[in-house]
Scaffold this motif. Structure first.
Motif, short mmCIF file in Angstrom:
data_model
loop_
_atom_site.label_atom_id
_atom_site.label_comp_id
_atom_site.label_asym_id
_atom_site.label_seq_id
_atom_site.Cartn_x
_atom_site.Cartn_y
_atom_site.Cartn_z
N UNK A 11 0.84 -1.20 0.00
CA UNK A 11 0.00 0.00 0.00
C UNK A 11 0.88 1.25 0.00
N UNK A 12 2.04 1.17 0.62
CA UNK A 12 2.97 2.31 0.65
C UNK A 12 3.43 2.67 -0.77
N UNK A 13 3.62 1.65 -1.61
CA UNK A 13 4.03 1.90 -3.01
C UNK A 13 2.88 2.57 -3.75
N UNK A 14 1.67 2.04 -3.60
CA UNK A 14 0.53 2.64 -4.28
C UNK A 14 0.35 4.10 -3.83
N UNK A 15 0.49 4.35 -2.53
CA UNK A 15 0.34 5.73 -2.03
C UNK A 15 1.37 6.67 -2.64
N UNK A 17 2.95 6.24 -5.52
CA UNK A 17 2.64 6.40 -6.95
C UNK A 17 1.53 7.43 -7.14
N UNK A 18 0.50 7.34 -6.33
CA UNK A 18 -0.61 8.31 -6.46
C UNK A 18 -0.19 9.72 -6.09
N UNK A 19 0.83 9.85 -5.25
CA UNK A 19 1.32 11.18 -4.86
C UNK A 19 2.30 11.75 -5.89
N UNK A 67 10.28 8.10 -1.88
CA UNK A 67 10.34 7.57 -3.23
C UNK A 67 10.45 6.07 -3.19
N UNK A 68 10.36 5.45 -4.38
CA UNK A 68 10.44 4.00 -4.45
C UNK A 68 11.01 3.56 -5.79
N UNK A 69 11.44 2.29 -5.79
CA UNK A 69 11.95 1.67 -7.00
C UNK A 69 11.45 0.23 -7.03
N UNK A 70 11.09 -0.24 -8.23
CA UNK A 70 10.67 -1.62 -8.43
C UNK A 70 11.63 -2.29 -9.39
N UNK A 86 10.32 3.77 -10.83
CA UNK A 86 11.11 4.62 -9.93
C UNK A 86 10.45 5.99 -9.91
N UNK A 87 10.01 6.38 -8.74
CA UNK A 87 9.36 7.68 -8.58
C UNK A 87 9.74 8.29 -7.26
N UNK A 88 9.84 9.61 -7.27
CA UNK A 88 10.21 10.38 -6.08
C UNK A 88 9.16 11.47 -5.90
N UNK A 89 8.74 11.68 -4.66
CA UNK A 89 7.76 12.74 -4.39
C UNK A 89 8.26 14.06 -4.93
N UNK A 90 7.37 14.88 -5.49
CA UNK A 90 7.81 16.17 -6.04
C UNK A 90 8.63 17.01 -5.06
N UNK A 91 8.24 17.02 -3.79
CA UNK A 91 8.96 17.83 -2.79
C UNK A 91 10.37 17.31 -2.52
N UNK A 92 10.63 16.04 -2.85
CA UNK A 92 11.95 15.44 -2.60
C UNK A 92 12.83 15.42 -3.85
N UNK A 93 12.28 15.85 -4.98
CA UNK A 93 13.08 15.85 -6.21
C UNK A 93 14.17 16.91 -6.13
#
Length: 161
Positions: A11-15, A17-19, A67-70, A86-93
């Motif tokens: 669920x943390x990955x889905x959250x 991704x949606x963010x 962020x996360x990576x698969x 691989x995605x990183x929250x906008x605020x952490x980019x």
């Protein structure tokens, strides 16, 4: 800190991704395609199924998930570590989170004695330049019909290790 995610934690990955997706793809994809792809690729059942087939998910955490990576070892039976996500929250980019996740993927590939990293990226995604900067090369272009009239217009990129 980068930590591996178990099936019961997807669920943390889905959250994440949606963010990240709406901001990441707002200039590239329609809101309908973003929602379609999130529902298709990031629902909990799909993520759990991927883990059961050998995919590995990792989250970069610094007080909160940033962020996360698969990853998929031995992609298509070859000596490749596939980076599916691989995605990183906008605020952490811009804070080296993505770079640290990519460095982690490279180390993971080396641990598994794999010859290269492999990924797909939307041809219009600014991440193409990031990947080139860290040593990836475009190996081909592909347009993938994902249903409902939507396509993924991607580059396939690889980095030899």
């Amino acid at each position: 800190m980068i930590e591996r995610i178990a099936q019961e934690e997807v669920q943390r990955i889905e959250d994440l991704a949606r963010a990240t997706w709406p901001d990441t793809f707002k200039e590239i994809l329609t809101p309908d395609q973003i929602e379609y792809m999130l529902n298709w690729m990031y629902n909990v059942d799909t993520l759990k199924e991927q883990i059961s087939k050998g995919h590995e998910f990792y989250i970069y955490k610094d007080q909160e998930d940033l962020g996360f990576i698969g990853l998929e070892p031995n992609y298509e039976g070859a000596s490749k570590l596939r980076i599916h996500k691989i995605y990183v929250l906008p605020a952490a980019q811009g804070k080296k989170v993505g770079k640290q996740l990519m460095d982690f993927a490279e180390k993971r590939a080396q641990e598994l004695s794999l010859a290269c990293l492999n990924l797909n990226v939307n041809r219009y995604n600014a991440a193409v330049d990031f990947y080139k900067h860290i040593g990836f090369q475009i190996t081909k272009t592909e347009d993938i019909d994902i249903g409902e009239g939507f396509f993924m217009n991607d580059y396939v990129m690889e980095k030899a290790l």
